[in-house]
Design an enzyme around this catalytic site. Structure first.
Site: not given
Lengths: 302, 302
Positions: A82, A164
């Site tokens: 997956h 970030d």
């Protein structure tokens, strides 16, 4: 009447029982949260949990579960069929009772901010919570998967909504709000896969069919039947009966009929009641008032 | 999962608000009991209450309500269109959750014994609780009404199950257990009442049709439509869709179709889910596990 939200977090672990149980334990630990179901798929190496509770309860439970995933799952070692980008891979919040979609969007932002801040995983908001049209679709967000995510995040248009830089072992996660999803499969009395594919193409939104419908033609090898495999992303806007009737109408062109259908996993009662209303030709039926259980749910939730 | 029973006592007062509110107040006073609905009909001079709770809670509430009726309603002064024999006229107990029909029969006997002992009203057990086949049918039990009941009770075959003589002002009451009753009406696109009557005769049990179906042809004067008006006494054995499909099939003989249907009052969700399963051709669907709300109901009831 209490506010109730469903959450269906997906984790990148479908083999090690101890990890799956640690995640389940973290969810069950939160008072008031109901863990409706969890299941693991070894070939996908992935597990799916379904929990329900008030917004605050569900947020707390999913954060604790994500903490376990960050501690116990190393994406650099993860292999499975997956697509995936994180130890906790996707976290959808779904309005169930007395909660608006807007409230679920806010909840997803709060949960996303907390995951970035406390667990150090970057977060992409998706579906109803997406901050750009290009981020609505989970497949688009996840494209590149864990291995390609550090590079993808360098691009301005794929900067995360929270955090970030990629977590070195836990990767990144998609968090968002969406309607309940119903997996509805329709089996045709033909072994010709092309017919199922042709019908799937006609009914799905992406090729100009019904809104809120995703569909594929697949083969049920054990029954030698072709199946139209459907994900319905908004059963209120596009109800089950409409999809079935359209499939039947299109199948007629090939002299093909429907031998049976199946709903995989959970469905809100309303999805079935709406279809009963259509077929029974009910006039002026008000499920909130006339379905006995709805009164019980309201009373029980105070 | 808590045991839940529904009770729908009927009282012979549909005009004096103070009396109706006194009965409602007696029900609401019992902790845990949910008074789902109550409504009064002035021309019938009758009111119907719907309450839900555990067997003990419901028994207590209905006894307190019956006490109010005995205190405040004088059957010697009662006039109204609906047949009646007592201040509290009929008390059905209905299994809703985690309760068997046998438990409801026992509950009805306990309630009946208490009514005779504490309120002095004779009690006939009816429906599933009946002690003789001739007492199953409420209309048979009530035949003769309040005015004829003292004389009727002299006959050996109409000796009450509890108590021995008619209460001078409160009369007698029928108490029993039964399945949830669904009032389902089917409107035909014809103004010919005879067609509705002919179809009603074909589908109802009493003239050889479907078991658990009572039906009459009536005229909806304001819409100039004939209606097949149906009471379904066991929606698990004879589901809604089967009745509708049979009505449609018989209506075809006259070139007549169904313009719409209605459910009056409450229905268990399962009655609609069962019909959705039929029309959606669902295979292997398990409502207990797959309908989200059923999990919530179980969790809430502890």
């Amino acid at each position: 009447m209490a506010k109730l939200v469903e959450c269906i977090p997906n984790f990148s672990e479908g083999r090690r029982t101890t990890v799956i149980e640690a995640i389940a334990g973290a969810i069950k630990e939160v008072p008031g949260v109901i863990l409706l179901d969890y299941s693991a798929d070894a070939s996908h190496n992935r597990s799916v949990f379904t929990l329900v509770g008030t917004p605050e309860q569900v947020k707390k439970a999913v954060l604790q579960a994500a903490q376990q995933a960050v501690n116990l799952i190393d994406m650099t070692q993860h292999r499975g069929e997956h697509p995936r980008m994180g130890a906790v891979d996707v976290i959808p919040f779904v309005p169930i009772q007395n909660v608006t979609m807007d409230e679920c969007v806010i909840l997803s932002r709060e949960a996303g901010a907390a995951i970035a801040r406390e667990l150090g995983m970057p977060v992409f908001l998706y579906e109803e919570s997406a901050t750009a049209a290009s981020r609505k679709n989970l497949a688009e967000v996840r494209r590149g998967e864990f291995e390609g995510m550090a590079e993808k995040m360098q691009k301005t248009e794929w900067r995360p909504d929270f955090g970030d830089k990629l977590h070195p072992t836990a990767g990144a996660v998609a968090v968002g709000a969406r309607m309940p999803l119903i997996a509805y499969n329709i089996n045709l009395n033909t072994s010709d896969l092309n017919i199922a594919k042709a019908i799937a193409k006609i009914i799905r939104e992406s090729s100009g069919g019904l809104k809120f419908v995703k569909a594929l033609g697949v083969m049920l090898e054990d029954r030698n039947l072709a199946q139209v495999s459907i994900n319905m992303t908004n059963y209120e806007q596009t109800p089950l009966y409409r999809v079935l009737e359209l499939v039947k109408a299109e199948a007629k062109r090939y002299g093909v009929g429907v031998v049976g259908t199946e709903i995989i996993g959970l469905t809100p009662a309303k999805a079935l009641v709406d279809s009963a209303k259509y077929y029974l030709q009910l006039e002026g039926f008000d499920g909130d008032k006339q379905v006995l259980e709805n009164h019980l749910l309201r009373s029980n939730n105070g």
